[in-house]
Design a protein around this motif. Structure first.
Motif, PDB file in Angstrom:
ATOM      1  N   PRO A 175     -47.270 -27.481 -91.523  1.00 21.59           N
ATOM      2  CA  PRO A 175     -47.747 -26.606 -90.430  1.00 21.59           C
ATOM      3  C   PRO A 175     -46.633 -26.113 -89.515  1.00 21.59           C
ATOM      4  O   PRO A 175     -46.675 -24.964 -89.062  1.00 21.59           O
ATOM      5  CB  PRO A 175     -48.727 -27.504 -89.666  1.00 21.59           C
ATOM      6  N   LEU A 176     -45.631 -26.962 -89.252  1.00 21.90           N
ATOM      7  CA  LEU A 176     -44.519 -26.535 -88.400  1.00 21.90           C
ATOM      8  C   LEU A 176     -43.607 -25.525 -89.093  1.00 21.90           C
ATOM      9  O   LEU A 176     -42.822 -24.849 -88.428  1.00 21.90           O
ATOM     10  CB  LEU A 176     -43.697 -27.758 -87.975  1.00 21.90           C
ATOM     11  N   SER A 177     -43.721 -25.434 -90.411  1.00 22.73           N
ATOM     12  CA  SER A 177     -42.881 -24.499 -91.175  1.00 22.73           C
ATOM     13  C   SER A 177     -43.568 -23.161 -91.422  1.00 22.73           C
ATOM     14  O   SER A 177     -43.049 -22.352 -92.203  1.00 22.73           O
ATOM     15  CB  SER A 177     -42.501 -25.128 -92.525  1.00 22.73           C
ATOM     16  N   LYS A 178     -44.697 -22.913 -90.785  1.00 22.78           N
ATOM     17  CA  LYS A 178     -45.432 -21.673 -91.012  1.00 22.78           C
ATOM     18  C   LYS A 178     -44.605 -20.412 -90.725  1.00 22.78           C
ATOM     19  O   LYS A 178     -44.680 -19.437 -91.478  1.00 22.78           O
ATOM     20  CB  LYS A 178     -46.719 -21.660 -90.189  1.00 22.78           C
ATOM     21  N   PRO A 179     -43.801 -20.369 -89.638  1.00 23.86           N
ATOM     22  CA  PRO A 179     -42.990 -19.163 -89.429  1.00 23.86           C
ATOM     23  C   PRO A 179     -42.004 -18.901 -90.561  1.00 23.86           C
ATOM     24  O   PRO A 179     -41.820 -17.757 -90.990  1.00 23.86           O
ATOM     25  CB  PRO A 179     -42.259 -19.457 -88.109  1.00 23.86           C
ATOM     26  N   GLY A 180     -41.372 -19.961 -91.072  1.00 24.54           N
ATOM     27  CA  GLY A 180     -40.457 -19.800 -92.199  1.00 24.54           C
ATOM     28  C   GLY A 180     -41.179 -19.384 -93.464  1.00 24.54           C
ATOM     29  O   GLY A 180     -40.689 -18.538 -94.224  1.00 24.54           O
TER      30      GLY A 180
END
Length: 292
Positions: free
Chosen positions: A205-210
């Motif tokens: 979830p924290l990697s969604k922008p990437g």
């Protein structure tokens, strides 16, 4: 006198600094305007001529305003196999992106968060695969598709698209995941989460922008890909949108407005997607740039 001279010197420096900023911004604005004109000129040329009749462009000029909004070129394109080509491209793009992002995320997580002996060699090999030219693999992949009886089907394109998207995706996503604070992972382990739970519930979830950035970057490449689509497909039932442009160009070689209409329809989905997700693209490009 000394105080007055210092004040005058300071005021002069401030004026010079402001003057330099004005000059710099003026030069930047001029170059930006030139770049904008160069970038928009082909798009304006394409859209304007797509509404013209067959010989209107030759008579009135390429950048002239159409006499009337003639949608016959668009209706003729949609009556053909264009929608079928479009559906093939959408299906291939959706499946390829899902597989690519999942595989890249699964590979980037251990390379960015774990410490083991083969981490550096494995990462180096993956990154080195970015240097492999696409065209030298056409014949081996063609023979592989023939031997597996997948030639002339949309499924034969998914493998090459995923394989050639993995190196750059792992390279970008590994750097992005390294920027995630380790305290988040450590606190999850204290709460009793295993590595799989940490990956799916915290890191992913924290990697969604990437992931959004990679989806847009790889999606544009897959949408416009021509070499593999031309090599691995033959019939109209299996061909993708870039080949639709190729077929329309051969069929309407003397009807330039018709070709412009097909190009506009092919470009429109990517423009809409970029407009909707441009904020996620910017966040993805900047989120992993600074490490805390």
């Amino acid at each position: 006198m000394t105080v007055a001279n210092n004040a005058e010197t300071l005021a002069l420096k401030v004026k010079q600094s402001k003057r330099k900023k004005v000059i710099a911004w003026t030069i930047a604005g001029i170059f930006s305007a030139i770049y904008l004109v160069i970038s928009l000129a082909p798009f304006i040329f394409m859209v304007l001529n797509s509404f013209k009749q067959k010989f209107e462009m030759l008579v009135g000029g390429v950048f002239s305003i159409p006499k009337s909004l003639d949608f016959s070129n668009y209706t003729s394109a949609l009556k053909g196999n264009f929608l079928h080509y479009l559906m093939n491209s959408v299906v291939i793009l959706a499946i390829s992106l899902i597989i690519l992002l999942f595989v890249s995320a699964c590979a980037s997580y251990p390379l960015s968060r774990f410490r083991f002996k083969m981490r550096a060699p494995i990462y180096s090999v993956i990154v080195a695969c970015m240097c492999i030219p696409v065209h030298i693999t056409l014949i081996p992949i063609f023979r592989m598709a023939k031997s597996t009886h997948m030639y002339d089907s949309i499924w034969s394109l998914i493998g090459p698209y995923v394989a050639f998207g993995v190196p750059i995706s792992v390279f970008i996503l590994t750097s992005f995941m390294k920027a995630i604070p380790r305290e988040i992972e450590e606190s999850s382990e204290i709460d009793g989460c295993n590595k799989f739970q940490i990956f799916f519930k915290m890191i992913l979830p924290l990697s969604k922008p990437g992931l959004a950035t990679l989806a847009i970057y790889n999606g544009v490449n897959m949408w416009n890909e021509f070499s593999f689509a031309y090599t691995l497909t033959q019939s109209a039932n299996s061909r993708t949108l870039p080949l639709a442009v190729w077929d329309f160009q051969g069929q309407y070689s003397m009807n330039t407005p018709m070709i412009m209409a097909v190009l506009t329809l092919s470009l429109l989905p990517m423009v809409i997607v970029f407009i909707i997700f441009q904020d996620k693209l910017v966040k993805g490009m900047t989120a992993g740039a600074v490490k805390g």
